[in-house]
Structures are given as C-alpha cells and as structure tokens.
Design a protein around this motif. Structure first.
Motif, PDB file in Angstrom:
ATOM      1  N   VAL A  78     -18.357 -19.303   4.344  1.00  0.00           N
ATOM      2  CA  VAL A  78     -17.539 -18.090   4.333  1.00  0.00           C
ATOM      3  C   VAL A  78     -18.248 -17.058   3.453  1.00  0.00           C
ATOM      4  N   ALA A  79     -18.468 -15.879   3.976  1.00  0.00           N
ATOM      5  CA  ALA A  79     -19.179 -14.836   3.239  1.00  0.00           C
ATOM      6  C   ALA A  79     -18.353 -14.309   2.066  1.00  0.00           C
ATOM      7  N   VAL A  80     -19.037 -13.934   0.994  1.00  0.00           N
ATOM      8  CA  VAL A  80     -18.405 -13.325  -0.177  1.00  0.00           C
ATOM      9  C   VAL A  80     -18.529 -11.815  -0.053  1.00  0.00           C
ATOM     10  N   GLY A  81     -17.421 -11.115  -0.334  1.00  0.00           N
ATOM     11  CA  GLY A  81     -17.418  -9.666  -0.298  1.00  0.00           C
ATOM     12  C   GLY A  81     -16.866  -9.100  -1.587  1.00  0.00           C
ATOM     13  N   VAL A  82     -17.243  -7.867  -1.890  1.00  0.00           N
ATOM     14  CA  VAL A  82     -16.775  -7.155  -3.077  1.00  0.00           C
ATOM     15  C   VAL A  82     -16.296  -5.783  -2.622  1.00  0.00           C
ATOM     16  N   ALA A  83     -15.186  -5.322  -3.192  1.00  0.00           N
ATOM     17  CA  ALA A  83     -14.662  -4.001  -2.853  1.00  0.00           C
ATOM     18  C   ALA A  83     -13.958  -3.412  -4.065  1.00  0.00           C
ATOM     19  N   THR A  84     -13.781  -2.105  -4.048  1.00  0.00           N
ATOM     20  CA  THR A  84     -12.907  -1.446  -5.008  1.00  0.00           C
ATOM     21  C   THR A  84     -11.666  -1.003  -4.243  1.00  0.00           C
ATOM     22  N   ILE A  85     -10.528  -1.072  -4.930  1.00  0.00           N
ATOM     23  CA  ILE A  85      -9.249  -0.723  -4.314  1.00  0.00           C
ATOM     24  C   ILE A  85      -8.501   0.219  -5.241  1.00  0.00           C
ATOM     25  N   GLU A  86      -7.815   1.195  -4.671  1.00  0.00           N
ATOM     26  CA  GLU A  86      -6.890   2.048  -5.418  1.00  0.00           C
ATOM     27  C   GLU A  86      -5.495   1.791  -4.879  1.00  0.00           C
ATOM     28  N   LYS A  87      -4.501   1.696  -5.798  1.00  0.00           N
ATOM     29  CA  LYS A  87      -3.112   1.413  -5.418  1.00  0.00           C
ATOM     30  C   LYS A  87      -2.175   2.394  -6.091  1.00  0.00           C
ATOM     31  N   LEU A  88      -1.057   2.653  -5.425  1.00  0.00           N
ATOM     32  CA  LEU A  88       0.057   3.422  -6.002  1.00  0.00           C
ATOM     33  C   LEU A  88       1.291   2.536  -6.029  1.00  0.00           C
ATOM     34  N   PHE A  89       2.046   2.584  -7.143  1.00  0.00           N
ATOM     35  CA  PHE A  89       3.213   1.731  -7.368  1.00  0.00           C
ATOM     36  C   PHE A  89       4.477   2.568  -7.477  1.00  0.00           C
ATOM     37  N   GLU A  90       5.594   1.997  -6.985  1.00  0.00           N
ATOM     38  CA  GLU A  90       6.913   2.642  -7.077  1.00  0.00           C
ATOM     39  C   GLU A  90       7.941   1.608  -7.480  1.00  0.00           C
ATOM     40  N   GLY A  91       9.023   2.065  -8.115  1.00  0.00           N
ATOM     41  CA  GLY A  91      10.113   1.183  -8.518  1.00  0.00           C
ATOM     42  C   GLY A  91      10.184   1.102 -10.036  1.00  0.00           C
ATOM     43  N   GLU A  92      10.497  -0.081 -10.554  1.00  0.00           N
ATOM     44  CA  GLU A  92      10.484  -0.289 -12.006  1.00  0.00           C
ATOM     45  C   GLU A  92       9.049  -0.311 -12.528  1.00  0.00           C
ATOM     46  N   VAL A  93       8.103  -0.506 -11.610  1.00  0.00           N
ATOM     47  CA  VAL A  93       6.664  -0.394 -11.870  1.00  0.00           C
ATOM     48  C   VAL A  93       6.230   0.884 -11.168  1.00  0.00           C
ATOM     49  N   VAL A  94       5.812   1.887 -11.923  1.00  0.00           N
ATOM     50  CA  VAL A  94       5.386   3.147 -11.316  1.00  0.00           C
ATOM     51  C   VAL A  94       4.049   3.545 -11.916  1.00  0.00           C
ATOM     52  N   GLY A  95       3.119   3.958 -11.052  1.00  0.00           N
ATOM     53  CA  GLY A  95       1.814   4.366 -11.546  1.00  0.00           C
ATOM     54  C   GLY A  95       0.730   4.110 -10.526  1.00  0.00           C
ATOM     55  N   ARG A  96      -0.475   3.876 -11.059  1.00  0.00           N
ATOM     56  CA  ARG A  96      -1.622   3.661 -10.183  1.00  0.00           C
ATOM     57  C   ARG A  96      -2.497   2.578 -10.789  1.00  0.00           C
ATOM     58  N   ALA A  97      -3.362   1.999  -9.970  1.00  0.00           N
ATOM     59  CA  ALA A  97      -4.299   0.993 -10.452  1.00  0.00           C
ATOM     60  C   ALA A  97      -5.635   1.148  -9.752  1.00  0.00           C
ATOM     61  N   SER A  98      -6.663   0.813 -10.500  1.00  0.00           N
ATOM     62  CA  SER A  98      -8.019   0.724  -9.976  1.00  0.00           C
ATOM     63  C   SER A  98      -8.400  -0.749 -10.036  1.00  0.00           C
ATOM     64  N   THR A  99      -8.879  -1.286  -8.915  1.00  0.00           N
ATOM     65  CA  THR A  99      -9.067  -2.732  -8.775  1.00  0.00           C
ATOM     66  C   THR A  99     -10.495  -3.072  -8.378  1.00  0.00           C
ATOM     67  N   LEU A 100     -11.037  -4.102  -9.017  1.00  0.00           N
ATOM     68  CA  LEU A 100     -12.284  -4.713  -8.582  1.00  0.00           C
ATOM     69  C   LEU A 100     -11.883  -5.996  -7.863  1.00  0.00           C
ATOM     70  N   PHE A 101     -12.222  -6.101  -6.588  1.00  0.00           N
ATOM     71  CA  PHE A 101     -11.725  -7.147  -5.702  1.00  0.00           C
ATOM     72  C   PHE A 101     -12.902  -7.941  -5.146  1.00  0.00           C
ATOM     73  N   THR A 102     -12.856  -9.257  -5.284  1.00  0.00           N
ATOM     74  CA  THR A 102     -13.869 -10.124  -4.688  1.00  0.00           C
ATOM     75  C   THR A 102     -13.161 -11.143  -3.798  1.00  0.00           C
ATOM     76  N   SER A 103     -13.821 -11.531  -2.724  1.00  0.00           N
ATOM     77  CA  SER A 103     -13.189 -12.507  -1.830  1.00  0.00           C
ATOM     78  C   SER A 103     -14.236 -13.307  -1.075  1.00  0.00           C
ATOM     79  N   ALA A 104     -13.827 -14.489  -0.687  1.00  0.00           N
ATOM     80  CA  ALA A 104     -14.550 -15.303   0.285  1.00  0.00           C
ATOM     81  C   ALA A 104     -13.531 -15.518   1.395  1.00  0.00           C
ATOM     82  N   PHE A 105     -13.729 -14.851   2.529  1.00  0.00           N
ATOM     83  CA  PHE A 105     -12.685 -14.785   3.544  1.00  0.00           C
ATOM     84  C   PHE A 105     -13.295 -14.835   4.936  1.00  0.00           C
TER      85      PHE A 105
END
Length: 135
Positions: free
Chosen positions: A27-54
């Motif tokens: 299974v190949a390994v991949g790397v990505a960056t992700i940006e997220k927006l949150f709503e509710g009792e958790v509100v804000g944004r996140a910057s993510t370093l994401f790795t996977s074997a998928f």
C-alpha cells in the motif's frame, strides 16, 4: 469537560514528499496538508499534516495526523496541537488514537490536556469532540 462540533475540509493538498530511502510495500504512503473549519462548541480552524497508507480501491488503510488548532472550546480562545490516527478495513474505524499535545495550549487554552475523537455520519457530516481539562 467535553466540547463537540462539526468540521469541514476546506483544502486537501497532496505533497510530493517521498520517504527516503524508498521502500516498496503493498500500500503506497502519501502525505498531504489539510485545512479545516470547525463549528459548534469547537469553533475555529486547523492546519493539518496528514500521512496515510491507503488502498483506495479496497478502502483499506491507516492514517496519522498532527493538527494545529486555533479558535475556541466553549468560548475559551487560544490554540493547541492534537494528534490522531485510525485504521479502516472499508466500513469501520479501529485502532483509534486521539490526544491533545501536552504544553501546546496558548491563550485561554494554556494548560489544556486530554483527548477526544472523530466520527463520520452516514450523511457525510464530520464530527469531532475534545474531552479536556485546563490546569
């Protein structure tokens, strides 16, 4: 204390990073960056370093992510890091891990510790919760 919310992915950008030396696996390994927006009792944004074997054809794999969150939990403003991972065999989530990084909190979230979790509803809604304490 538990803060719950929903989030949306606003950007998913695969990178060209290839671990060296390269190792060929089933299974190949991949790397990505992700940006997220949150709503509710958790509100804000996140910057993510994401790795996977998928394997997208089989829907099987594992991911590991490190997120930098900026926003508020229950109206307390600040920032902190959290890490999470999970494995899927196609229709499930197993071997889940979720933790707030110690000493990473700032502002009104300084001293935050704890964990949490994520889930995806049948309709595609992404949910997150933090079970946390602030010292």
């Amino acid at each position: 204390m538990r803060a719950s919310g929903t989030f949306s992915v606003t950007a998913f950008v695969p990178t060209e990073l290839v671990p060296q030396p390269s190792v060929s696996t089933g299974v190949a390994v991949g790397v990505a960056t992700i940006e997220k927006l949150f709503e509710g009792e958790v509100v804000g944004r996140a910057s993510t370093l994401f790795t996977s074997a998928f394997d997208p054809a089989a829907g099987v794999g594992t991911y590991v992510a490190m997120e930098s969150f900026e926003g508020a939990l229950h109206g307390r403003n600040g920032a902190f890091n959290f890490a999470h991972s999970a494995t899927t065999s196609g229709s499930d989530r197993t071997a889940e891990f979720f933790t707030i990084v110690p000493s990473s909190g700032t502002g009104e979230l300084a001293g935050i510790t704890g964990g949490g979790g994520m889930a995806v509803d049948a309709d595609g809604t992404h949910r997150i919760w933090f079970d946390y304490e602030i010292a």
